[in-house]
Design an enzyme around this catalytic site. Sequence first.
Site, PDB file in Angstrom:
ATOM      1  N   ASP A   1       0.828  -1.205   0.000  1.00  0.00           N
ATOM      2  CA  ASP A   1       0.000   0.000   0.000  1.00  0.00           C
ATOM      3  C   ASP A   1       0.864   1.257   0.000  1.00  0.00           C
ATOM      4  OD1 ASP A   1      -2.342   1.368  -0.019  1.00  0.00           O
ATOM      5  OD2 ASP A   1      -2.962   0.861   2.009  1.00  0.00           O
ATOM      6  N   GLY A   2       0.379   2.290  -0.676  1.00  0.00           N
ATOM      7  CA  GLY A   2       1.034   3.591  -0.591  1.00  0.00           C
ATOM      8  C   GLY A   2       1.696   4.087  -1.861  1.00  0.00           C
TER       9      GLY A   2
ATOM     10  N   ARG B   1      -5.948  -2.786   8.131  1.00  0.00           N
ATOM     11  CA  ARG B   1      -7.070  -3.653   7.793  1.00  0.00           C
ATOM     12  C   ARG B   1      -6.584  -4.699   6.783  1.00  0.00           C
ATOM     13  NH1 ARG B   1      -8.082   1.419   5.727  1.00  0.00           N
ATOM     14  NH2 ARG B   1      -7.912   1.603   3.458  1.00  0.00           N
TER      15      ARG B   1
ATOM     16  N   SER C   1      -6.534  -6.153  -6.562  1.00  0.00           N
ATOM     17  CA  SER C   1      -7.691  -6.798  -5.947  1.00  0.00           C
ATOM     18  C   SER C   1      -8.905  -6.740  -6.872  1.00  0.00           C
ATOM     19  CB  SER C   1      -8.033  -6.115  -4.615  1.00  0.00           C
ATOM     20  OG  SER C   1      -8.674  -4.878  -4.845  1.00  0.00           O
ATOM     21  N   THR C   2      -9.907  -7.550  -6.568  1.00  0.00           N
ATOM     22  CA  THR C   2     -11.139  -7.509  -7.345  1.00  0.00           C
ATOM     23  C   THR C   2     -11.827  -6.158  -7.188  1.00  0.00           C
ATOM     24  OG1 THR C   2     -12.223  -8.613  -5.467  1.00  0.00           O
ATOM     25  CG2 THR C   2     -11.562  -9.996  -7.313  1.00  0.00           C
TER      26      THR C   2
ATOM     27  N   SER D   1      -8.426  -5.885   4.105  1.00  0.00           N
ATOM     28  CA  SER D   1      -8.892  -5.555   2.751  1.00  0.00           C
ATOM     29  C   SER D   1      -9.153  -6.787   1.874  1.00  0.00           C
ATOM     30  CB  SER D   1      -7.886  -4.615   2.060  1.00  0.00           C
ATOM     31  OG  SER D   1      -7.810  -3.384   2.730  1.00  0.00           O
TER      32      SER D   1
ATOM     33  N   GLY E   1       0.326   5.380  -4.557  1.00  0.00           N
ATOM     34  CA  GLY E   1      -0.257   6.656  -4.960  1.00  0.00           C
ATOM     35  C   GLY E   1       0.157   7.808  -4.063  1.00  0.00           C
TER      36      GLY E   1
ATOM     37  N   TRP F   1       2.842   7.966  -2.243  1.00  0.00           N
ATOM     38  CA  TRP F   1       4.273   8.203  -2.475  1.00  0.00           C
ATOM     39  C   TRP F   1       4.458   9.117  -3.680  1.00  0.00           C
ATOM     40  CZ3 TRP F   1       7.613   7.304  -6.533  1.00  0.00           C
ATOM     41  CH2 TRP F   1       8.984   7.341  -6.248  1.00  0.00           C
TER      42      TRP F   1
ATOM     43  N   LEU G   1      12.744 -19.744  -3.965  1.00  0.00           N
ATOM     44  CA  LEU G   1      11.768 -18.803  -3.416  1.00  0.00           C
ATOM     45  C   LEU G   1      10.526 -18.843  -4.287  1.00  0.00           C
ATOM     46  CD1 LEU G   1      10.954 -16.358  -1.557  1.00  0.00           C
ATOM     47  CD2 LEU G   1      11.997 -14.887  -3.302  1.00  0.00           C
TER      48      LEU G   1
ATOM     49  N   TRP H   1     -10.924  -2.808  -9.643  1.00  0.00           N
ATOM     50  CA  TRP H   1     -11.565  -2.498 -10.931  1.00  0.00           C
ATOM     51  C   TRP H   1     -12.380  -1.206 -10.843  1.00  0.00           C
ATOM     52  CZ3 TRP H   1      -9.865  -4.892 -15.050  1.00  0.00           C
ATOM     53  CH2 TRP H   1      -9.361  -6.196 -14.946  1.00  0.00           C
TER      54      TRP H   1
ATOM     55  N   HIS I   1       3.314   3.447  -9.061  1.00  0.00           N
ATOM     56  CA  HIS I   1       3.235   2.001  -9.258  1.00  0.00           C
ATOM     57  C   HIS I   1       4.555   1.456  -9.824  1.00  0.00           C
ATOM     58  CE1 HIS I   1      -0.900   1.859  -8.140  1.00  0.00           C
ATOM     59  NE2 HIS I   1      -1.321   2.596  -9.147  1.00  0.00           N
TER      60      HIS I   1
END
Length: 234
Positions: free
Chosen positions: A10-11, A185, A55-56, A187, A13, A15, A121, A59, A27
Site C-alpha cells: 500500500d502507498g 485492515r 484486488s477484485t 482488505s 499513490g 508516495w 523462493l 476495478w 506504481h
Amino acid sequence: MPRHIAVIMDGNGRWATSKGLSRSEGHRAGADSIDRLMEVSLALGLESISLYAFSTENWKRPVTEIRSIFHLLVEFIDSRLEGIYKKGIRILHSGSRKRLSSKVLSKIDSAIEITKKNRKLTVNFCLNYGSQEELLTAFSKLSEDRKKKGISVQKPISTKELEKYLYTYPLPPVDLLIRTAGERRLSNFLLWQSAYAELFFTETLWPDFGEKDLKEALDWFGRRTRKFGGLENG
C-alpha cells in the site's frame, strides 16, 4: 522464520503525490520495491511470499490507472523473467482469470510455466484477487466435484478438503502478514490463509519499503509467541 509471508503493498499513490509524480510513476516505483523484496528474501532464505498486486475491488479505479497497472505488469514480466528464472524463483498466480486480457494471462502463464521447477523462493502474485470470491469459488467447485464423484454434498467439509480448492493451494498458511503505509485492515486479502497470521503494520510507503523494513518485521515476528489457540506451555 515464517514459511509464508503475505504483503499488502500500500502507498504507491501517496508516495507519488508527495513527490509531485503521477500515480503510474508510483506504481512503477512499487515494482522496484518488489525487486528489492525478492533479493532480500533470497538472501534470507525465505520460502514463500504472496503479494497483493491487484484486488477484485481495484476495478473501481479509473480506467487509465488500471491500464497503467497491467501495462506495468507485462513490462515487469518481460524485463525480469529471465533473471527471476536464473535466481531460482518460482512464480505463481492466485486470483480469478475473469476480466484479465488474453495478453496478461499469456504473460502470467508463461512465467508460471518457465519457473515451475524453481524452489529457492516462491513469489505468488495475487492478481484480480478477492478472498471472499475465492472462498465462494472454492465451495462451488468442491460441490461440483462431489456431485461428479457421487459424494453427498451434505457430508461435512474438512479444512484440508476445502483448502485444495483455494487459489493458493498448496502454499502453507500465512505466518506473517505485512501491510505498509499505515493502514490497519486486511482488505479482503487471504482471509482463510491468514487465520493465525501475525499482523505487522508499518507507516513506510511501499515504494520506500526495503531490506531494513523487512528485517524489522521479521525481528518483530521472531519475538511473537504463537499459541494457535492453545497455552504457551502446552
